[in-house]
Design an enzyme around this catalytic site. Structure first.
Site, PDB file in Angstrom:
ATOM      1  N   ARG A 184      -6.658   8.646 -10.259  1.00  0.00           N
ATOM      2  CA  ARG A 184      -7.296   8.821  -8.957  1.00  0.00           C
ATOM      3  C   ARG A 184      -6.260   9.258  -7.910  1.00  0.00           C
ATOM      4  NH1 ARG A 184      -6.685   6.662  -3.463  1.00  0.00           N
ATOM      5  NH2 ARG A 184      -8.734   6.646  -2.504  1.00  0.00           N
ATOM      6  N   THR A 220      -2.174   3.350   4.201  1.00  0.00           N
ATOM      7  CA  THR A 220      -1.366   4.540   4.141  1.00  0.00           C
ATOM      8  C   THR A 220      -0.570   4.618   5.409  1.00  0.00           C
ATOM      9  OG1 THR A 220      -3.191   5.613   3.011  1.00  0.00           O
ATOM     10  CG2 THR A 220      -1.596   7.071   4.071  1.00  0.00           C
ATOM     11  N   SER A 253       0.814  -1.225   0.000  1.00  0.00           N
ATOM     12  CA  SER A 253       0.000   0.000   0.000  1.00  0.00           C
ATOM     13  C   SER A 253       0.838   1.262   0.000  1.00  0.00           C
ATOM     14  CB  SER A 253      -0.928   0.013   1.217  1.00  0.00           C
ATOM     15  OG  SER A 253      -0.171   0.009   2.400  1.00  0.00           O
ATOM     16  N   THR A 292       1.579   6.966   0.355  1.00  0.00           N
ATOM     17  CA  THR A 292       0.757   5.811  -0.025  1.00  0.00           C
ATOM     18  C   THR A 292       0.865   5.538  -1.511  1.00  0.00           C
ATOM     19  OG1 THR A 292      -1.490   4.909   0.129  1.00  0.00           O
ATOM     20  CG2 THR A 292      -1.314   7.198  -0.502  1.00  0.00           C
ATOM     21  N   THR A 322      -6.153   7.595   7.503  1.00  0.00           N
ATOM     22  CA  THR A 322      -5.950   6.382   6.727  1.00  0.00           C
ATOM     23  C   THR A 322      -7.326   5.805   6.393  1.00  0.00           C
ATOM     24  OG1 THR A 322      -4.795   4.253   6.699  1.00  0.00           O
ATOM     25  CG2 THR A 322      -5.794   4.900   8.783  1.00  0.00           C
ATOM     26  N   GLY A 323      -7.346   4.877   5.461  1.00  0.00           N
ATOM     27  CA  GLY A 323      -8.614   4.299   5.057  1.00  0.00           C
ATOM     28  C   GLY A 323      -9.053   4.839   3.704  1.00  0.00           C
TER      29      GLY A 323
HETATM   30  N1  GLY Z   1      -5.994   6.745   2.304  1.00  0.00           N
HETATM   31  C1  GLY Z   1      -5.284   6.490   1.132  1.00  0.00           C
HETATM   32  C2  GLY Z   1      -6.056   6.563  -0.091  1.00  0.00           C
HETATM   33  O1  GLY Z   1      -7.267   6.456  -0.065  1.00  0.00           O
HETATM   34  O2  GLY Z   1      -5.459   6.713  -1.144  1.00  0.00           O
END
Ligand code: GLY
Length: 332
Positions: free
Chosen positions: A218, A190, A74, A208, A241-242
């Site tokens: 994106r 992340t 990640s 990340t 995070t998430g």
């Molecule tokens: N929290 C990292 C992402 O959604 O890219």
């Protein structure tokens, strides 16, 4: 420059006050980061601090650890690619005096956090994206590296069989970290880092590879100041995070810091933003994980998330690290 002396301040730190309000006037040097893999990152940050590095040096050195880890799918090298097979990286670094550098959709470069720092130090800008960010990295001497490792490519090819664009929520909780391809926290998450010294100065970093198999182009919350990271002198810092879209739409980290400014503890400030997301989004966030981590300039820590499973690492001025589970709004 923050020296070891100013970071440590010669203080004995006797415990981690996770989720508590201010108890002591004197700041306690602290490094916090998201997830259990933050412990190794914190160790590198602590070593940098001991060597006399600045707080920016501390959070950069810490963020570089998962960026270089091919097992971490990640962040950085070995990150899962977008749906077209390109690994693209997002990162931001920030001090508490308005210094900011960020990159988004950076390719072929392991240490996105260091490129973000160069944006901060060497350009008049705060954010470079895509081809421009990658060209800047080359110009700055960062080597070109193919970030797509065989396991990440294998996971991507497996995903292509169905090509379902459906973020898998809270995978870290279902499968545990360091699971195999398409499993574990490392599918999509992340590292966010915050550090303060004994003078109450602060810095933060967030890096990340974003959501696994995301649409090309994106960009999530992580490199966006106020979403994935925010730090304000004398007030505190926050990182997230998430599922980044849910953080971005509420400027999550800036909201946490606004709550700190209004007098909430780091714990209450994290709870406030998570409750706000839940209220705002209702059924749309069912099964989605979002977590926040906050640090005051005195070293008080708070963390909260939507679903169980979000962990974070806290390192105190003695170098001792604990990994804690954040409380969650929902049971599952
Ligand atoms: N929290 C990292 C992402 O959604 O890219």
């Amino acid at each position: 420059m923050t020296t070891r002396r100013t970071f440590l301040g010669g203080m004995a730190v006797t415990g981690i006050a996770a989720g508590t309000a201010a108890q002591a006037a004197a700041p306690r040097a602290t490094i916090v980061s998201t997830w259990d893999f933050g412990a190794a990152a914190n160790a590198a940050g602590y070593a940098k601090m001991r060597a006399g590095g600045s707080l920016l040096d501390v959070v950069e050195a810490a963020a570089m650890v998962p960026e270089a880890d091919p097992e971490n799918h990640s962040v950085g090298y070995g990150g899962y690619p977008d749906r077209d097979g390109h690994v693209t990286l997002d990162a931001v670094i920030m001090d508490d005096a308005g210094g900011v550098g960020a990159v988004a959709a950076l390719e072929d470069t392991v240490h996105a956090i260091s490129v973000a720092r160069r944006v901060m130090d060497k350009t008049p800008h705060t954010l470079l994206v895509g081809e421009g960010a990658t060209r800047f990295a080359r110009d700055q001497g960062f080597p070109k590296v193919d970030l797509l490792t065989p396991p990440a490519e294998q996971a991507w090819r497996e995903w292509l069989k169905t090509s379902q664009y459906k973020p898998e929520a809270n995978v870290e909780n279902k499968r545990g970290p360091h699971a195999g391809p398409r499993g574990g926290a490392l599918d999509h998450d992340t590292i966010g880092l915050l550090a303060c010294d004994v003078l109450g100065r602060m810095a933060g970093a967030c890096t990340t590879s974003g959501m696994a198999f995301k649409m090309r182009g994106r960009v999530g919350d992580s490199p966006q100041v106020g979403a994935g990271l925010y730090v304000e002198r004398g007030v505190g810092g926050a990182t997230s995070t998430g599922l980044g879209e849910e953080v971005t739409r509420v400027s999550g980290s800036a909201r946490v810091v606004a709550s700190l400014r209004a007098g909430l503890s780091p714990q209450r400030a994290c709870e406030e933003v998570v409750r706000h997301i839940a209220q705002l989004r209702g059924d749309a966030i069912k099964g989605v994980q979002v977590g926040f981590l906050a640090l005051s300039p005195r070293g008080e820590v708070g963390a909260f998330c939507l679903l169980p499973g979000f962990t974070y690492a806290v390192t105190d001025a003695s170098g001792a690290t604990v990994v804690l589970k954040a409380p969650s709004l929902f049971a599952a």
